[in-house]
Design an enzyme around this catalytic site. Structure first.
Site, PDB file in Angstrom:
ATOM      1  N   TYR A  14       0.969  -1.015  -0.122  1.00  0.00           N
ATOM      2  CA  TYR A  14       0.237  -0.036  -0.239  1.00  0.00           C
ATOM      3  C   TYR A  14       0.931   0.996   0.264  1.00  0.00           C
ATOM      4  CZ  TYR A  14       1.247   0.485   4.765  1.00  0.00           C
ATOM      5  OH  TYR A  14       1.609   0.452   6.191  1.00  0.00           O
ATOM      6  N   SER A 258      -0.320   6.451  11.284  1.00  0.00           N
ATOM      7  CA  SER A 258      -0.525   5.208  10.630  1.00  0.00           C
ATOM      8  C   SER A 258      -1.329   4.197  10.962  1.00  0.00           C
ATOM      9  CB  SER A 258       0.522   4.841  11.963  1.00  0.00           C
ATOM     10  OG  SER A 258       0.296   3.435  11.666  1.00  0.00           O
ATOM     11  N   LYS A 259      -0.794   3.850   9.492  1.00  0.00           N
ATOM     12  CA  LYS A 259      -2.022   2.851   9.105  1.00  0.00           C
ATOM     13  C   LYS A 259      -2.139   1.528  10.175  1.00  0.00           C
ATOM     14  CE  LYS A 259      -2.656  -1.446   5.433  1.00  0.00           C
ATOM     15  NZ  LYS A 259      -2.601  -2.622   6.348  1.00  0.00           N
ATOM     16  N   ARG A 260      -1.598   1.915  11.346  1.00  0.00           N
ATOM     17  CA  ARG A 260      -1.743   0.432  12.174  1.00  0.00           C
ATOM     18  C   ARG A 260      -3.471   1.145  12.413  1.00  0.00           C
ATOM     19  NH1 ARG A 260       3.364  -0.320  14.163  1.00  0.00           N
ATOM     20  NH2 ARG A 260       3.845  -0.168  12.094  1.00  0.00           N
TER      21      ARG A 260
END
Length: 533
Positions: A14, A258-260
């Site tokens: 991604y 952040s993607k998290r």
RNA sequence: GGCCCAUUCGUCUAGUGGCAGGACGUCAGGUUUUCAAUCUGAAGACAAGAGUUCGAUUCUCUUAUGGGCUACCA
């Protein structure tokens, strides 16, 4: 000197919006100077299928119009550029020879400490509240020393032998003069026991090899810079210029985006709204709307829901940079002309989905009709509302709708909000609440609609303007206000409570469909009133 | 814990040793057939303290808060 900048993504599957901004600044700097922007793939650590995980990143940049002069080919299977291969995983010999050179010159050493021994020292230092400096007890600088440690069954890694006196001073193009005590820099591992090399080494070797002149990256690398300067110096390389950008922070917060933490961002009202409108579109066109893989932190999201790449890029440009106190909109050419690292702000900038949406909306509204149609059409086709290829007649119909919708279409996928125009009259679904409120409840609604059908059947000119005139006259003769009929009419013809101008709606639908739809609505109405009695 | 970095309206930012400006958002009112849009107006910030100075948001120091690095991640 030719300016050469780079962006070095890991193939993760991604493209992160913060990464896009970093890449954009690099790209702008290179373009401005007539230099090159290079894409390097940091896949040393990758266990997954690189080609597959790289593709979305390359596609993302391609979509955004951030093109690279050297790096992987667009399909990610090969490299293009004068420096051979731009994948770190295939440059291991280069790193190995750098390690050998550092060992020979005494700028690195083999370290035989066990992980717990090393971390033990560090923790002890922490407990005593002092700066941690490794004792180098298990350092081997000669083959004899190494043999002795090996005899104990120890394994080695290669560490940098950092200086312990003086300061590392360098000029950062964003932050100005920066200085670190050498003694505070730990002896970083540059090669593991299995021979694989680590980031700090690889990045320096590659930046030198690719003749990178400006390293523009996020501020979390600021503290890594001294050891990278040390490696470069030890290898006899000239260090590039550094510029450390503030990171993009989470919506409404100051932590790094952040993607998290996507679940957390969904608690943010504005972020959630953007996600939600995107997810609605995604669902209609058969894209997995799972927030783990589809959300406004990822560049794909914007492409999939019909944002304009120029709008996304313009927004990102303003996240941490400004030209002056007023200018908000930039064409690519203007960006390239005016960008400067000196005007990058130092503090973190949090991601604001409302502002991004506003920028997008402005860009969209300025698009000419033809381009809007071109953008919207694929969404209708993917949703199965219009056949591929589109028929000529429908093309004109679509054009009318988009024109009437005007600025109600912010992202191209918003066209699906007007799906009511594409369903067959007999399949039109009436939203329950508006149907109740506008048709069932007002006593005269049914009667008025019936009369309106008679009117519509006889008017000469089926155009918005004259329809408005006719209907107003009709209201006068019936002794009712225009509001008394218009709401009912909207629900009857579109099934919905809101839409664009009523007379535009009628004009777009045409006489035949208008009358047919009112007919279906009246049927529905009488069904209900019969059922009720 | 150590080292380093940052801090102007809710958010993105401009700016200056002497009235803190713009944009997004918010609120109120006008317009309107709904939703938008639009028009008018309003509210809203220099993290705190000390120092230098006639005067500090601006320069210096301290504190606070946030962040990064301190990895055999990048």
């Amino acid at each position: 000197m030719t300016v050469r900048t780079r962006f070095a993504p890991s193939p993760t599957g991604y493209l992160h919006i913060g990464g896009v901004r970093t890449a954009l600044f690099n790209w702008l700097l290179a373009k401005q100077a007539g230099g090159q922007f290079i894409l390097r793939i940091d896949d040393t650590d990758s266990k997954r299928n690189v080609a597959e995980a790289l593709q979305p990143i390359l596609d993302g940049f391609t979509w955004l119009g951030i093109d690279w002069d050297e790096g992987p080919t667009k399909n990610g299977t090969d490299s293009i550029g004068p420096h051979g291969c731009y994948f770190q995983s295939q440059r291991l010999e280069k790193y190995q020879s750098a390690v050998t050179q550092l060992l020979e010159s005494g700028h690195a050493y083999r370290d035989f400490s066990k992980p717990e021994e090393y971390s033990g020292e560090r923790e002890a230092a922490e407990k005593e509240k002092r700066d941690f400096v490794y004792s180098r007890t298990w350092m081997a600088e000669t083959d004899e020393q190494a043999a002795a440690f090996e005899a104990e069954g120890r394994k080695s890694v290669v560490r940098l032998k950092m200086p312990r006196e003086g300061k590392c001073e360098f000029h950062d193009l964003v932050r100005g003069d920066v200085s670190f005590e050498w003694a505070g820099q730990s002896d970083t591992v540059i090669q593991r026991n299995d021979g694989s090399c680590l980031y700090n080494l690889a990045t320096v070797v590659d930046d030198c090899d690719f003749e990178i002149t400006h390293v523009v990256r996020a501020v979390e690398h600021l503290a890594n810079t001294p050891r990278q300067i040390f490696i470069a110096q030890s290898l006899g390389f000239e260090s590039p210029q550094f510029a450390h950008l503030p990171f993009v922070a989470e919506p409404g917060g100051s932590k790094k985006l952040s993607k998290r933490d996507i679940e957390k961002y969904l608690n943010n009202k504005d972020f959630k709204r953007l996600y939600k409108s995107g997810a609605d579109i995604a669902e209609r066109i058969g894209i997995q709307g799972d927030p783990k893989t589809f959300n406004p932190v990822l560049a794909d999201f914007y492409r999939d829901v019909g944002f304009l790449p120029d709008a996304v890029v313009n927004y990102l440009l303003l996240l941490g940079w400004s030209l002056d106190d007023k200018t908000e909109e930039f064409t690519r050419e203007e960006m390239i002309e005016h960008f400067s690292l000196g005007r990058v702000v130092k503090g973190q900038a949090s991601f604001d989905s409302q502002k991004l949406t506003a920028v997008q909306s402005n860009y969209m509204n300025r698009l000419n009709l033809k381009r809007k149609v071109k953008m919207c059409l694929p969404f209708l086709q993917k949703a199965g509302l219009i056949p591929t290829p589109i028929e000529c007649e429908q093309q004109a119909y679509l054009k009318q709708i988009i024109e009437a919708a005007d600025d109600r279409i912010c992202m191209a996928g918003d066209i699906l909000k007007f799906d009511t125009f594409f369903v067959a009259d007999e399949d039109l679904e009436f939203e329950e609440k508006p149907f109740q409120k506008r048709l069932v409840k007002p006593e005269q609604a049914g009667f008025l609609l019936g009369e309106a059908v008679k009117l519509f059947a006889t008017v000469d000119d089926w155009m918005a303007d004259s329809l408005e005139k006719d209907l107003k006259q009709f209201c006068e003769s019936q002794g009712v206000g225009i509001g008394d009929i218009i709401h009912a009419l909207r629900v009857a013809t579109t099934g919905k409570a809101a839409g664009f101008g009523m007379f535009d709606t009628l004009e777009v639908l045409g006489r035949e469909k208008t009358i047919a739809r009112i007919g279906w609505a009246l049927d529905e109405l009488s069904d209900r009133t019969n059922a009720a009695t």
